[in-house]
Design a protein around this motif. Structure first.
Motif, mmCIF file in Angstrom:
data_model
loop_
_atom_site.group_PDB
_atom_site.id
_atom_site.type_symbol
_atom_site.label_atom_id
_atom_site.label_comp_id
_atom_site.label_asym_id
_atom_site.label_seq_id
_atom_site.Cartn_x
_atom_site.Cartn_y
_atom_site.Cartn_z
ATOM 1 N N VAL A 1 -8.547 -4.030 7.641
ATOM 2 C CA VAL A 1 -9.917 -4.241 8.123
ATOM 3 C C VAL A 1 -10.583 -5.434 7.433
ATOM 4 O O VAL A 1 -11.295 -6.201 8.069
ATOM 5 C CB VAL A 1 -10.759 -2.959 7.913
ATOM 6 N N LYS A 2 -10.336 -5.626 6.152
ATOM 7 C CA LYS A 2 -11.103 -6.595 5.368
ATOM 8 C C LYS A 2 -10.464 -7.973 5.194
ATOM 9 O O LYS A 2 -11.160 -8.933 4.881
ATOM 10 C CB LYS A 2 -11.386 -6.001 3.985
ATOM 11 N N THR A 3 -9.161 -8.091 5.364
ATOM 12 C CA THR A 3 -8.486 -9.365 5.131
ATOM 13 C C THR A 3 -8.780 -10.342 6.264
ATOM 14 O O THR A 3 -8.691 -9.992 7.436
ATOM 15 C CB THR A 3 -6.959 -9.155 5.017
ATOM 16 N N CYS B 1 0.830 -1.212 0.000
ATOM 17 C CA CYS B 1 0.000 0.000 0.000
ATOM 18 C C CYS B 1 0.862 1.258 0.000
ATOM 19 O O CYS B 1 1.878 1.319 0.687
ATOM 20 C CB CYS B 1 -0.918 0.006 1.217
ATOM 21 N N ASP C 1 -7.993 -0.286 4.568
ATOM 22 C CA ASP C 1 -8.914 -1.246 3.952
ATOM 23 C C ASP C 1 -8.383 -2.665 4.022
ATOM 24 O O ASP C 1 -9.123 -3.609 4.322
ATOM 25 C CB ASP C 1 -9.199 -0.868 2.497
ATOM 26 N N MET C 2 -7.094 -2.849 3.752
ATOM 27 C CA MET C 2 -6.503 -4.183 3.797
ATOM 28 C C MET C 2 -6.528 -4.749 5.216
ATOM 29 O O MET C 2 -6.865 -5.920 5.432
ATOM 30 C CB MET C 2 -5.063 -4.155 3.280
ATOM 31 N N LYS D 1 -5.430 4.938 3.250
ATOM 32 C CA LYS D 1 -6.713 4.300 2.909
ATOM 33 C C LYS D 1 -6.514 2.863 2.441
ATOM 34 O O LYS D 1 -7.246 1.965 2.847
ATOM 35 C CB LYS D 1 -7.446 5.105 1.838
ATOM 36 N N CYS D 2 -5.532 2.640 1.596
ATOM 37 C CA CYS D 2 -5.242 1.287 1.115
ATOM 38 C C CYS D 2 -4.885 0.367 2.283
ATOM 39 O O CYS D 2 -5.409 -0.734 2.401
ATOM 40 C CB CYS D 2 -4.114 1.335 0.091
#
Length: 72
Positions: A36-38, A25, A33-34, A29-30
């Motif tokens: 939080v979502k992985t 990243c 997001d990674m 933001k990148c």
């Protein structure tokens, strides 16, 4: 100890999720997001920050994703 079934499902350890975010990243933001979502193998706390205002977060993780997000 990491439950074997979580690795077989393709989940990563929290340290590897953080490593991937730092490696891949280019902005907050990148990375956010990674992180939080992985999917992860277990619960953990992740702390990320940037130099700009409102870009600091403590993320409480469980196996499926973010369990809590506290913006600093």
């Amino acid at each position: 100890m990491v439950p074997p079934h979580t690795i077989l499902k393709g989940n990563n350890q929290c340290s590897w999720i953080m490593r991937n975010a730092l490696t891949n990243c280019n902005d907050y933001k990148c990375a956010f997001d990674m992180l939080v979502k992985t999917s992860a193998t277990g619960s953990c706390y992740l702390i990320i920050a940037e130099v700009f205002e409102n870009e600091g977060t403590v993320i409480t993780r469980n196996i499926n994703g973010a369990d809590g997000i506290n913006t600093l």
